[in-house]
Write a protein that holds these residues in place. Structure first.
Motif, mmCIF file in Angstrom:
data_model
loop_
_atom_site.group_PDB
_atom_site.id
_atom_site.type_symbol
_atom_site.label_atom_id
_atom_site.label_comp_id
_atom_site.label_asym_id
_atom_site.label_seq_id
_atom_site.Cartn_x
_atom_site.Cartn_y
_atom_site.Cartn_z
ATOM 1 N N UNK A 583 -9.186 26.067 -2.877
ATOM 2 C CA UNK A 583 -9.283 26.636 -4.224
ATOM 3 C C UNK A 583 -9.890 28.031 -4.191
ATOM 4 N N UNK A 584 -10.907 28.210 -3.348
ATOM 5 C CA UNK A 584 -11.519 29.535 -3.219
ATOM 6 C C UNK A 584 -10.510 30.550 -2.698
ATOM 7 N N UNK A 585 -9.748 30.134 -1.695
ATOM 8 C CA UNK A 585 -8.754 31.037 -1.112
ATOM 9 C C UNK A 585 -7.720 31.433 -2.148
ATOM 10 N N UNK A 617 -7.919 18.283 0.602
ATOM 11 C CA UNK A 617 -8.828 18.995 -0.290
ATOM 12 C C UNK A 617 -10.111 19.288 0.476
ATOM 13 N N UNK A 618 -10.843 20.272 0.000
ATOM 14 C CA UNK A 618 -12.081 20.652 0.664
ATOM 15 C C UNK A 618 -13.067 19.492 0.611
ATOM 16 N N UNK A 619 -13.426 18.948 1.777
ATOM 17 C CA UNK A 619 -14.274 17.767 1.841
ATOM 18 C C UNK A 619 -15.009 17.782 3.185
ATOM 19 N N UNK A 620 -16.177 18.408 3.222
ATOM 20 C CA UNK A 620 -16.913 18.542 4.480
ATOM 21 C C UNK A 620 -17.370 17.192 5.029
ATOM 22 N N UNK A 621 -17.703 16.267 4.142
ATOM 23 C CA UNK A 621 -18.132 14.939 4.603
ATOM 24 C C UNK A 621 -16.992 14.253 5.351
ATOM 25 N N UNK A 622 -15.774 14.348 4.818
ATOM 26 C CA UNK A 622 -14.604 13.767 5.481
ATOM 27 C C UNK A 622 -14.360 14.458 6.815
ATOM 28 N N UNK A 650 -6.335 38.234 4.606
ATOM 29 C CA UNK A 650 -6.532 37.375 5.776
ATOM 30 C C UNK A 650 -7.938 37.530 6.345
ATOM 31 N N UNK A 651 -8.491 38.729 6.243
ATOM 32 C CA UNK A 651 -9.877 38.925 6.665
ATOM 33 C C UNK A 651 -10.807 38.040 5.837
ATOM 34 N N UNK A 652 -10.587 37.983 4.534
ATOM 35 C CA UNK A 652 -11.436 37.161 3.660
ATOM 36 C C UNK A 652 -11.270 35.673 3.978
ATOM 37 N N UNK A 653 -10.025 35.255 4.254
ATOM 38 C CA UNK A 653 -9.790 33.856 4.606
ATOM 39 C C UNK A 653 -10.601 33.487 5.839
ATOM 40 N N UNK A 654 -10.532 34.311 6.872
ATOM 41 C CA UNK A 654 -11.221 33.991 8.110
ATOM 42 C C UNK A 654 -12.738 34.056 7.950
ATOM 43 N N UNK A 655 -13.207 34.929 7.109
ATOM 44 C CA UNK A 655 -14.647 34.996 6.850
ATOM 45 C C UNK A 655 -15.124 33.735 6.139
ATOM 46 N N UNK A 656 -14.351 33.263 5.174
ATOM 47 C CA UNK A 656 -14.681 32.006 4.495
ATOM 48 C C UNK A 656 -14.706 30.844 5.487
ATOM 49 N N UNK A 657 -13.698 30.794 6.374
ATOM 50 C CA UNK A 657 -13.644 29.706 7.351
ATOM 51 C C UNK A 657 -14.799 29.798 8.342
ATOM 52 N N UNK A 658 -15.159 31.001 8.714
ATOM 53 C CA UNK A 658 -16.298 31.158 9.620
ATOM 54 C C UNK A 658 -17.553 30.522 9.027
#
Length: 723
Positions: A583-585, A617-622, A650-658
């Motif tokens: 959703x953020x992306x 979906x975004x789910x860190x616990x899963x 794409x820079x923003x995507x990778x920063x979010x994933x980092x």
């Protein structure tokens, strides 16, 4: 059909795989049928495992009930059972036969295969050759079951069966996750409204000689030599650089756009038409009954223009045959479409007389403008297409197997026809004679070599020569490219929409926006988050247009290197798919211009489905749970996330994933590379995770599932049964 009879038929067809049936649904209303299981085999589904004793449909001891099938995947006995909304697709090696209950009313499609191990290339070798997103998928992922389904779909001619096979591949791609689909893109176009006639096609760029400008549009100095952006000049402010000016060695949108302007293919799509191709260098075509031989009548009077030496080269059928063989011989990743669907060694160039004589004894089928006819002479073929001009021979294209979308491939710019004489120079006459004037193109392998060291590539890479409406007149790497209108173009007009095209290359988004604001550029490539900076602009009475209404068949996605730990574990890939802030992306990075999609087929193409899939979906616990299940300690792994420089989204995507993946315990870094280097690294598997978008090569679902998932497995046999 009665239920009992249907059950008997189902068993027969699923045991005797060499028999192919269609249109028969197993099981009556409210009943199920059972596929007999091989001796001492194990079935598993939903984490539960049951073992059946030896038998062939009956047993001497009580067996556990076979698993109930629900939409999705069950894996058992080295067989995948995939349930779609309309069918059950079963795929596995020859002889495998699990016991499963078939839901009533479902069509059963079974794919049985035998791998040709000797001829299946090693994945590591394909990496070394730089075949990522070419001979093998970008993730260097191989699953024989998936590969068998892809090949089965390619060989299938029944569109309803093809669709079910595509659904099965979509579901598997969603579950095995070699790529994480971030979403499907909406098009963002920013341009001044003095530009007239813009259109959209899913696979081809606009032809800039077909667009025009209001004659009152401003005239602005570009700052490059003496060039101006005036009403006869189409100026594009963009970023990146073409992979190559050689059509046989470019497999990305920028290179293809250039060749759509400076080259001609056998057939093309007229503006927005996606239903049928139009004549280009081929003025007419026909094929044999089973679709394995295609004959293209070549337009006469076409010349390739060499602006570097101010020379022209006449184009004929031998140039076409040379072009196709050259693409395969150079072996770039783009050559997979030639290698997979065409037999260029047995294709050939024919004279009109040879072709006319052939037609007298072998009538062919011609199809165009929704009509079909059988032609028995060259004149009949020309009349059917309404062509009466000069011709320059006939190109015979041989396919190893019929392939429905082949004409769409022939419209791709990488198959733009190049002049054999220009490329071979002093060796031209010798090569022509060696091939018997194009009757045996395989002779040309000795005049070409694989890869970037090939002399014809070096020539075309630096000094491209084509037959299209424009030619490359001037360029400076990473700074600008100038195309001029081609006076030798076969369809040249006195008043083209534009006489010049200029690409201004700048990796800084705000710098490009400033170029646009001053009218120095007619159009600009910008990241979605900068949309507000170009809305409502006015200049000399004209206004800026920001267009976002087209949902494109383009997917943006992450690619895992499945040959590296920990990405070789599907549980880890699934875990990381849950650790993506989708959703953020979509909202922050793409300003809502990225719609969710969960597998390798865009909406609404055949095979797209929302049944039987995981809607990640975004789910860190899963994600943490799955990493624990995989036995992976994230702190032991370093992950490099890479993107192409200048692409701020794409820079923003990778920063979010980092940020997110670091929370899981991984050691994560982010790096960028210029476009050619980026392509080279990803094609050779020199990455952990990268982000990219996929614009289709041609308009068929196979052009998503194949490039995304095909692991280059070769098969000795592959049979499809339908019941």
């Amino acid at each position: 059909m009665k239920a009992k009879a249907a059950m008997a038929l189902l068993v027969v067809f699923l045991v005797a795989f060499s028999v192919v049936a269609s249109g028969c649904i197993g099981g009556g209303k409210g009943e199920t049928t059972t596929i007999p299981q091989s001796p001492t085999t194990t079935s598993s589904a939903g984490g539960q495992t049951t073992t059946s004793p030896a038998g062939t449909g009956t047993s001497t001891t009580q067996s556990p009930a076979p698993p109930e099938l629900k939409p999705g995947i069950a894996e058992m006995d080295n067989v995948y059972v995939i349930v779609t909304d309309k069918s059950v697709v079963i795929v596995g090696p020859k002889g495998a036969s699990p016991t499963v209950n078939i839901p009533s009313g479902k069509k059963v499609i079974r794919v049985e295969y035998e791998v040709d191990t000797a001829n299946t290339p090693d994945v590591k070798t394909l990496m070394e050759q730089g075949q990522g997103f070419g001979a093998i998928d970008p993730a260097f992922f191989r699953d024989e079951h998936v590969d068998a389904l892809i090949i089965a779909a390619r060989r299938q001619t029944d569109p309803t069966i093809r669709t079910e096979l595509f659904k099965a591949v979509y579901i598997l791609g969603n579950k095995l996750v070699p790529e994480v689909i971030l979403g499907q893109n909406r098009q963002l176009r920013v341009y001044w409204n003095w530009v007239k006639g813009r259109y959209y096609h899913p696979t081809l760029a606009e032809r800039y000689d077909l667009l025009s400008e209001d004659q009152n549009a401003p005239s602005v100095k570009i700052g490059i030599k003496d060039y101006k952006n005036d009403p006869e000049t189409y100026t594009i402010a963009t970023f990146g650089w073409p992979e190559s000016f050689d059509p046989a060695m470019t497999y990305e949108t920028f290179g293809w756009e250039i060749w759509h302007e400076i080259g001609d293919t056998l057939v093309t799509y007229w503006k927005e038409n996606t239903e049928q191709v139009s004549p280009d260098l081929a003025v007419a075509w026909a094929h044999n009954k089973d679709g394995t031989e295609w004959y293209f009548l070549i337009r006469g009077g076409v010349k390739a223009y060499d602006p570097w030496d101010d020379k022209t080269y006449p184009i004929d059928a031998t140039d076409v045959a040379f072009t196709f063989l050259r693409v395969e011989r150079l072996g770039h990743s783009v050559s997979w479409m030639v290698d997979a669907f065409m037999d260029v060694n047995h294709s050939s160039a024919l004279t009109e007389e040879e072709f006319d004589q052939y037609l007298k004894e072998h009538p062919l089928i011609a199809e165009f403008n929704g009509k079909s006819t059988t032609v028995k002479s060259l004149d009949e073929l020309k009349q059917f297409f309404g062509y009466s001009g000069d011709t320059a021979g006939v190109f015979k294209l041989v396919l190893p197997a019929p392939y429905a979308p082949v004409l769409g491939i022939l419209a791709d710019p990488f198959l733009s026809v190049v002049p054999m004489e220009y490329l071979l120079g002093d060796k031209y006459q010798e090569a022509l004679q060696a091939s018997d004037n194009g009757h045996d193109p395989s002779a040309w392998w000795n005049y070409l070599s694989e890869g970037k060291s090939d002399p014809t590539h070096q020539l075309m890479h630096n000094k491209p020569v084509g037959t299209g409406p424009f030619y490359v007149a001037d360029y400076q790497k990473d700074a600008y490219i100038v195309l001029e209108y081609n006076p030798h173009y076969w369809n040249a007009t006195a008043n083209p929409g534009h006489r010049r095209v200029i690409y201004i290359i700048n990796s800084d988004a705000m710098a490009r926006i400033n170029i646009f604001k001053t009218g120095t550029a007619d159009v600009v490539a910008i990241p979605p988050e900068k949309m507000d900076t170009v809305k409502g602009l006015e200049l000399n009475g004209f206004k800026s247009i920001v267009q976002t209404d087209i949902l494109q068949p383009i997917l943006t996605f992450l690619v895992f290197n499945t040959q590296r730990e920990p990405f070789n574990d599907p549980l880890v890939r699934e875990a990381l798919a849950y650790a993506v802030p989708y959703d953020q992306i979509s909202k922050i990075v793409y300003q809502g211009l990225l719609e969710r999609n969960y597998g390798p087929i865009p909406k609404p193409w055949p095979g797209y489905t929302e049944e039987g899939i995981t809607q990640y979906k975004y789910n860190l616990a899963k994600a943490q749970q799955l990493l624990q299940q995989a036995g992976v300690d994230p702190s032991k792994y370093k992950i490099e996330l890479i993107y192409n420089e200048g692409n701020s989204a794409r820079e923003k995507i990778m920063t979010l994933l980092q940020n997110v993946w670091s929370q899981l315990g991984f050691q994560v870094t982010v790096n960028s590379y210029n476009w050619p280097t980026y392509l080279d690294k990803t094609e050779h598997g020199e990455y952990d995770v990268y982000v990219v978008g996929w614009v289709p090569d041609y308009l068929d679902s196979d052009n998503w599932v194949g490039p995304f998932l095909y692991g280059a497995t070769e098969f000795k046999s592959l049979e499809v049964t339908v019941s």
